[in-house]
Scaffold this active site. Structure first.
Site, short mmCIF file in Angstrom:
data_model
loop_
_atom_site.label_atom_id
_atom_site.label_comp_id
_atom_site.label_asym_id
_atom_site.label_seq_id
_atom_site.Cartn_x
_atom_site.Cartn_y
_atom_site.Cartn_z
N SER A 196 0.74 -1.29 -0.14
CA SER A 196 -0.15 -0.04 0.12
C SER A 196 0.69 1.13 -0.11
O SER A 196 1.58 1.57 -0.86
CB SER A 196 -0.95 -0.11 1.22
OG SER A 196 -2.09 1.04 1.07
N ASP A 205 -9.88 -9.00 -5.87
CA ASP A 205 -10.93 -8.28 -5.44
C ASP A 205 -10.60 -6.80 -5.25
O ASP A 205 -9.73 -6.47 -4.65
CB ASP A 205 -11.37 -8.77 -4.05
CG ASP A 205 -12.48 -8.29 -3.61
OD1 ASP A 205 -13.78 -8.48 -4.25
OD2 ASP A 205 -12.75 -7.47 -2.71
N HIS A 207 -6.95 -6.52 -0.43
CA HIS A 207 -5.96 -5.34 -0.20
C HIS A 207 -4.81 -6.07 0.87
O HIS A 207 -3.61 -5.77 0.73
CB HIS A 207 -6.42 -3.96 0.33
CG HIS A 207 -5.56 -3.03 0.47
ND1 HIS A 207 -4.82 -2.60 -0.73
CD2 HIS A 207 -4.78 -2.22 1.52
CE1 HIS A 207 -3.89 -1.54 -0.50
NE2 HIS A 207 -4.06 -1.33 0.74
#
Length: 270
Positions: free
Chosen positions: A94, A217, A246
């Site tokens: 991230s 996803d 994530h």
């Protein structure tokens, strides 16, 4: 477990385990080093693993200054220098991937052996003509307001968006605990900064092997964002994770560890 002094007010919590080629794990915004608890025991048997909390996060100092991606990258530089690390492998999840790219912008790749990008588009902001972001202006304004006015409620709901399937209540609880360690003033500051940065032009400067891992996803980013990265980093490899959103290293930890292990081994051959 130790603390690294960055300046007179800033100490970074870090864990330095194992021996061999160093691997630094860099967590996402408002998160912590605890997210890699499936990775460290696995990799410390063969590598020197460095797992740390960014300033303002986890157990690191809650200083009010320096909360930009660029400063976080400079903190990583100090970590590498003070621990005398060579031929480092960087794993950025991230916002941690932003930190890796900003490191490349500032310092190049001379001491970097390879990098792994985990579920991060080159920019979070939905610029004109850029569809692989997560926020427009109204959205980021709303996020900052929610953090300031109801941080606990915002964080609790945010967690569900990070997983393909609803996380176990115990998982939700420890993640919320980690997120609440970041003061609202720091969280809203770095969330805004990391949304405003743009590393699309940086990708062509990456001249070391790169592994790109994306969850199928796409509550955060589509795999197409990973394809965009792959096309612009020569020789990079993209691996989709079909059962993840994530947090693929938590959702599919065995596959994640095996994919990273294969990539790390390939760096020894290069």
């Amino acid at each position: 477990m130790a603390f690294l002094e960055i300046d007179s007010q800033t100490k970074l919590y870090y864990e330095d385990e194992g021996e061999g080629q160093p691997v630094i794990f860099i967590h996402g915004v408002m998160m912590s080093s605890r997210f890699f608890h499936y990775q460290i025991p696995y990799f410390k048997e063969r590598y020197r693993t460095i797992n740390f909390d960014l300033r303002g996060h986890g157990r690191s100092s809650k200083v009010e200054h320096g909360h930009t991606v660029a400063q976080y990258a400079r903190d990583v530089k100090q970590l590498i220098e003070k621990l005398k690390l060579e031929n480092v492998i960087l794993v950025g999840w991230s916002m941690g991937a932003f930190v890796v790219w900003d490191y490349v912008n500032q310092f190049g790749t001379e001491n970097i052996k390879g990098m792994t990008v985990v579920d991060q588009s080159p920019s979070d902001y939905l610029w004109d003509g850029w569809d692989y972001g997560a926020f427009n202006f109204d959205a980021i304004k709303g996020v900052m307001q929610a953090i300031q006015e109801n941080q606990l409620g915002f964080n609790s709901e945010f967690i569900f968006g990070m997983f393909k399937d609803k996380p176990d209540p115990d998982v939700h609880e420890w993640i919320l605990e980690e997120m609440m360690k970041v003061p609202a003033s720091i969280a809203s500051t770095i969330v805004f900064n990391q949304t405003a940065v743009d590393y699309r032009e940086t990708l062509s400067n990456v001249d070391v092997p790169a592994l790109i891992c994306f969850g199928r996803d796409d509550k955060f980013f589509p795999v197409a964002a990973g394809e965009y990265i792959q096309e612009r980093i020569p020789g990079s490899k993209l691996v989709p994770f079909e059962k993840s959103s994530h947090c693929l290293f938590l959702e599919e930890p065995e596959k994640f560890n095996q994919v990273l292990a294969g990539f790390f081994e390939s760096l020894k051959e290069g």
